[in-house]
Design an enzyme around this catalytic site. Structure first.
Site, PDB file in Angstrom:
ATOM      1  N   ASP A  25       0.872  -1.162   0.000  1.00  0.00           N
ATOM      2  CA  ASP A  25       0.000   0.000   0.000  1.00  0.00           C
ATOM      3  C   ASP A  25       0.919   1.224   0.000  1.00  0.00           C
ATOM      4  O   ASP A  25       2.124   1.101   0.213  1.00  0.00           O
ATOM      5  CB  ASP A  25      -0.895  -0.023   1.241  1.00  0.00           C
ATOM      6  N   ASP A  27      -0.119   5.201   0.967  1.00  0.00           N
ATOM      7  CA  ASP A  27      -0.341   6.148   2.063  1.00  0.00           C
ATOM      8  C   ASP A  27      -0.257   5.439   3.407  1.00  0.00           C
ATOM      9  O   ASP A  27      -0.908   4.420   3.633  1.00  0.00           O
ATOM     10  CB  ASP A  27      -1.718   6.807   1.923  1.00  0.00           C
TER      11      ASP A  27
END
Length: 296
Positions: A25, A27
């Site tokens: 991922d 953020d």
């Protein structure tokens, strides 16, 4: 069974030694705001030298792929190709290309609740957007899909128009993701796409097709372009209800990093409650900790 064990020492070397690749991922994992997580760029360089594939999966629909690639470069992540980046915007464009109803000689339009980055991704896929001047002259095409993404200018008027289109039973309702909120640098929260999608679903009485994590559809988008053995792939994320659940649904080994949204106590609570799909196999304080498991 996932037990939320700290990943370090011999276990870390073993897990990374068996892994062919890693899905990250973005953020809260690689960066927070405009700052890279310390040691994250160096980890990606080490993975590349070790021959481990790195791919990136984000529910953020605000940036088209080229803009996302520029952000990686700006934050110090060099040597990456745009093809390694998969966002919910990119996957939504793929789904609409596949499923948009209507005859080939009269392609329908997409009514978009979202920003310019999402719109750019749809245009790049050759999709027509409702109200888009680039669609050309002549009669406006019939709206055959409503797409809900992150929209900072969401309004009652937009909600009403979306519902009007969705009265057509053949009109698709698609959402980029169900993230309910996002953290801000001051510790507050801002509504996420999931909140907007819930409003459209409630008002229209329709259920959205969701393309972002934890939907396996995002993994389908990746495997269309890369050969991946999920049993030898790590999913590294900061959100239990999206990243970790996504990893479990797709058969990957899951790693929670504590630099983002979810806390270790939440994972332990899910473990105690027997909600094992929300429990990571392992956790690290930061993805920089993974560097210790790679040989020089």
């Amino acid at each position: 069974m996932a037990r939320c064990e700290r990943l370090r020492g011999a276990a870390l070397r073993d897990v990374l030694g068996r892994a062919q690749g890693v899905l990250f991922d973005c953020d809260g994992v690689l960066w927070n705001g405009e700052r890279a997580v310390p040691g994250a760029p160096e980890l990606l360089e080490r993975l590349a030298r070790a021959g481990k594939a790195a791919l990136f999966v984000s529910n953020n629909s605000r940036r088209a792929r080229p803009e996302l690639a520029l952000r990686f470069a700006r934050l110090g992540f060099g040597g990456l190709r745009a093809e390694q980046l998969f966002s919910s915007a990119l996957c939504a464009a793929r789904l609409l290309r596949q499923r948009l109803p209507g005859p080939p000689d009269a392609p329908g339009a997409v009514f978009v609740l979202g920003g310019e980055g999402l719109r750019a991704e749809l245009r790049a896929a050759g999709l027509r957007l409702a109200g888009d001047p680039s669609a050309g002259d002549g009669a406006a095409p019939r709206v055959r899909a409503v797409l809900v993404g992150y929209d900072e200018h969401f309004s009652f008027a937009k909600l009403r128009e979306a519902c009007a289109h969705l009265r057509d039973p053949e009109c698709l309702l698609v959402a980029t993701d169900r993230d309910p909120w996002h953290p801000l640098s001051d510790g507050s929260r801002t509504p996420g796409t999931g909140s907007l999608a819930a409003a459209v679903e409630t008002a229209s009485g329709r259920q959205a097709l969701v393309v972002g994590k934890p939907s396996p559809y995002m993994f389908e988008c990746i495997t269309e372009n890369f050969s991946i053995d999920p049993a030898r792939t790590l999913m590294v994320g900061d959100r239990l209800e999206t990243d970790i659940l996504f990893g479990h649904r797709c058969g990957m080994t899951t790693v929670l990093t504590l630099t983002g949204v979810s806390r270790l106590e939440e994972a332990q609570a899910y473990l105690a409650a027997g909600q094992h799909d929300l429990v990571p196999h392992y956790y690290v304080e930061s993805i920089a900790d993974l560097t210790e498991g790679l040989e020089d």
